[in-house]
Design a protein around this motif. Structure first.
Motif, PDB file in Angstrom:
ATOM      1  N   THR A 155       0.859  -1.176   0.000  1.00 49.87           N
ATOM      2  CA  THR A 155       0.000   0.000   0.000  1.00 49.87           C
ATOM      3  C   THR A 155       0.903   1.235   0.000  1.00 49.87           C
ATOM      4  N   ILE A 156       0.301   2.395  -0.106  1.00 50.66           N
ATOM      5  CA  ILE A 156       1.096   3.628  -0.063  1.00 50.66           C
ATOM      6  C   ILE A 156       1.783   3.752   1.294  1.00 50.66           C
ATOM      7  N   ARG A 157       1.067   3.404   2.355  1.00 54.66           N
ATOM      8  CA  ARG A 157       1.633   3.486   3.706  1.00 54.66           C
ATOM      9  C   ARG A 157       2.823   2.533   3.864  1.00 54.66           C
ATOM     10  N   GLN A 158       2.698   1.310   3.375  1.00 52.10           N
ATOM     11  CA  GLN A 158       3.792   0.346   3.482  1.00 52.10           C
ATOM     12  C   GLN A 158       4.982   0.782   2.640  1.00 52.10           C
ATOM     13  N   THR A 159       4.718   1.315   1.461  1.00 50.79           N
ATOM     14  CA  THR A 159       5.783   1.803   0.596  1.00 50.79           C
ATOM     15  C   THR A 159       6.523   2.953   1.272  1.00 50.79           C
ATOM     16  N   ALA A 160       5.778   3.855   1.879  1.00 50.63           N
ATOM     17  CA  ALA A 160       6.386   4.992   2.573  1.00 50.63           C
ATOM     18  C   ALA A 160       7.280   4.513   3.713  1.00 50.63           C
ATOM     19  N   SER A 161       6.807   3.553   4.465  1.00 49.63           N
ATOM     20  CA  SER A 161       7.577   3.026   5.582  1.00 49.63           C
ATOM     21  C   SER A 161       8.841   2.325   5.103  1.00 49.63           C
ATOM     22  N   GLU A 162       8.723   1.537   4.054  1.00 47.24           N
ATOM     23  CA  GLU A 162       9.849   0.762   3.527  1.00 47.24           C
ATOM     24  C   GLU A 162      10.931   1.665   2.924  1.00 47.24           C
ATOM     25  N   LEU A 163      10.502   2.705   2.208  1.00 42.74           N
ATOM     26  CA  LEU A 163      11.451   3.559   1.491  1.00 42.74           C
ATOM     27  C   LEU A 163      11.803   4.850   2.225  1.00 42.74           C
ATOM     28  N   ASN A 164      11.238   5.055   3.401  1.00 37.50           N
ATOM     29  CA  ASN A 164      11.498   6.247   4.217  1.00 37.50           C
ATOM     30  C   ASN A 164      11.126   7.554   3.511  1.00 37.50           C
ATOM     31  N   TYR A 165       9.957   7.559   2.896  1.00 39.36           N
ATOM     32  CA  TYR A 165       9.377   8.766   2.325  1.00 39.36           C
ATOM     33  C   TYR A 165       8.037   8.999   3.019  1.00 39.36           C
ATOM     34  N   SER A 166       7.504  10.194   2.853  1.00 35.61           N
ATOM     35  CA  SER A 166       6.197  10.472   3.445  1.00 35.61           C
ATOM     36  C   SER A 166       5.096   9.892   2.557  1.00 35.61           C
ATOM     37  N   LYS A 167       3.960   9.560   3.182  1.00 26.57           N
ATOM     38  CA  LYS A 167       2.815   9.044   2.426  1.00 26.57           C
ATOM     39  C   LYS A 167       2.326  10.092   1.425  1.00 26.57           C
ATOM     40  N   THR A 168       2.385  11.346   1.823  1.00 27.01           N
ATOM     41  CA  THR A 168       1.922  12.427   0.959  1.00 27.01           C
ATOM     42  C   THR A 168       2.760  12.522  -0.301  1.00 27.01           C
ATOM     43  N   LEU A 169       4.073  12.406  -0.155  1.00 28.42           N
ATOM     44  CA  LEU A 169       4.967  12.479  -1.311  1.00 28.42           C
ATOM     45  C   LEU A 169       4.690  11.322  -2.270  1.00 28.42           C
ATOM     46  N   ILE A 170       4.529  10.131  -1.729  1.00 33.27           N
ATOM     47  CA  ILE A 170       4.275   8.966  -2.577  1.00 33.27           C
ATOM     48  C   ILE A 170       2.936   9.129  -3.289  1.00 33.27           C
ATOM     49  N   TRP A 171       1.911   9.544  -2.564  1.00 29.67           N
ATOM     50  CA  TRP A 171       0.599   9.743  -3.179  1.00 29.67           C
ATOM     51  C   TRP A 171       0.697  10.778  -4.294  1.00 29.67           C
ATOM     52  N   HIS A 172       1.373  11.889  -4.020  1.00 31.24           N
ATOM     53  CA  HIS A 172       1.512  12.962  -5.009  1.00 31.24           C
ATOM     54  C   HIS A 172       2.260  12.472  -6.242  1.00 31.24           C
ATOM     55  N   ASP A 173       3.355  11.766  -6.043  1.00 36.98           N
ATOM     56  CA  ASP A 173       4.130  11.266  -7.184  1.00 36.98           C
ATOM     57  C   ASP A 173       3.332  10.266  -8.002  1.00 36.98           C
ATOM     58  N   ILE A 174       2.632   9.362  -7.335  1.00 35.27           N
ATOM     59  CA  ILE A 174       1.864   8.345  -8.052  1.00 35.27           C
ATOM     60  C   ILE A 174       0.710   8.977  -8.833  1.00 35.27           C
ATOM     61  N   HIS A 175      -0.021   9.884  -8.216  1.00 29.40           N
ATOM     62  CA  HIS A 175      -1.229  10.420  -8.851  1.00 29.40           C
ATOM     63  C   HIS A 175      -0.990  11.629  -9.749  1.00 29.40           C
ATOM     64  N   ASN A 176       0.068  12.386  -9.524  1.00 32.86           N
ATOM     65  CA  ASN A 176       0.287  13.591 -10.317  1.00 32.86           C
ATOM     66  C   ASN A 176       1.464  13.491 -11.288  1.00 32.86           C
ATOM     67  N   ARG A 177       2.511  12.790 -10.916  1.00 32.11           N
ATOM     68  CA  ARG A 177       3.697  12.748 -11.781  1.00 32.11           C
ATOM     69  C   ARG A 177       3.789  11.494 -12.629  1.00 32.11           C
ATOM     70  N   LEU A 178       3.410  10.352 -12.069  1.00 38.35           N
ATOM     71  CA  LEU A 178       3.531   9.097 -12.812  1.00 38.35           C
ATOM     72  C   LEU A 178       2.758   9.110 -14.129  1.00 38.35           C
ATOM     73  N   PRO A 179       1.543   9.672 -14.197  1.00 41.36           N
ATOM     74  CA  PRO A 179       0.836   9.685 -15.493  1.00 41.36           C
ATOM     75  C   PRO A 179       1.606  10.418 -16.591  1.00 41.36           C
ATOM     76  N   GLN A 180       2.422  11.384 -16.218  1.00 46.55           N
ATOM     77  CA  GLN A 180       3.213  12.112 -17.209  1.00 46.55           C
ATOM     78  C   GLN A 180       4.341  11.250 -17.770  1.00 46.55           C
ATOM     79  N   PHE A 181       4.870  10.358 -16.931  1.00 46.75           N
ATOM     80  CA  PHE A 181       6.006   9.549 -17.349  1.00 46.75           C
ATOM     81  C   PHE A 181       5.583   8.222 -17.982  1.00 46.75           C
ATOM     82  N   ASP A 182       4.570   7.574 -17.435  1.00 51.08           N
ATOM     83  CA  ASP A 182       4.154   6.266 -17.928  1.00 51.08           C
ATOM     84  C   ASP A 182       2.675   6.046 -17.587  1.00 51.08           C
ATOM     85  N   SER A 183       1.809   6.354 -18.535  1.00 51.98           N
ATOM     86  CA  SER A 183       0.371   6.296 -18.253  1.00 51.98           C
ATOM     87  C   SER A 183      -0.128   4.861 -18.060  1.00 51.98           C
TER      88      SER A 183
END
Length: 95
Positions: free
Chosen positions: A29-57
C-alpha cells in the motif's frame, strides 16, 4: 552546484518508477511503501497520482488498479474486525 530542470525531472521519474515498482511487485500500500522507502505518504501519493501519469500512463493505470484492490481489501478487513469486536462485546456482556 545547482540542479537543472532536466536533473529534477529525471529524479522525479526515477522516484515515481521506484514507488510504482514497490506497489506492483510487492503488493504494498502507499503506507507500506512509505515506511519501507522512508518517504512520506503524501509524497508517494503525489508522485503516483500527479507525476507518474506524465512519465508512464500505462504503469499509472496498473498502480491505481492495485491500490484500489488494496483499498477494498482494507475495507473488508475493517468490517470483519469491527464485526468480531462487537461479537466479543456481546459475548462478554452475556457472561
Amino acid at each position: 552546484m545547482k540542479r537543472t530542470k532536466i536533473d529534477k525531472l529525471e529524479c522525479y521519474k526515477n522516484r515515481c518508477l521506484e514507488f510504482a515498482d514497490y506497489i506492483l511487485k510487492k503488493g504494498y500500500t502507499i503506507r507500506q511503501t512509505a515506511s519501507e522507502l522512508n518517504y512520506s505518504k503524501t509524497l508517494i501519493w503525489h508522485d503516483i497520482h500527479n507525476r507518474l501519469p506524465q512519465f508512464d500512463s500505462e504503469l499509472y493505470v496498473q498502480v491505481c488498479q492495485k491500490l484500489k484492490i488494496n483499498q477494498h481489501l482494507g475495507q473488508l478487513r475493517g468490517g470483519i474486525s469491527t464485526s468480531l469486536k462487537w461479537k466479543g462485546v456481546k459475548n462478554n456482556e452475556k457472561k
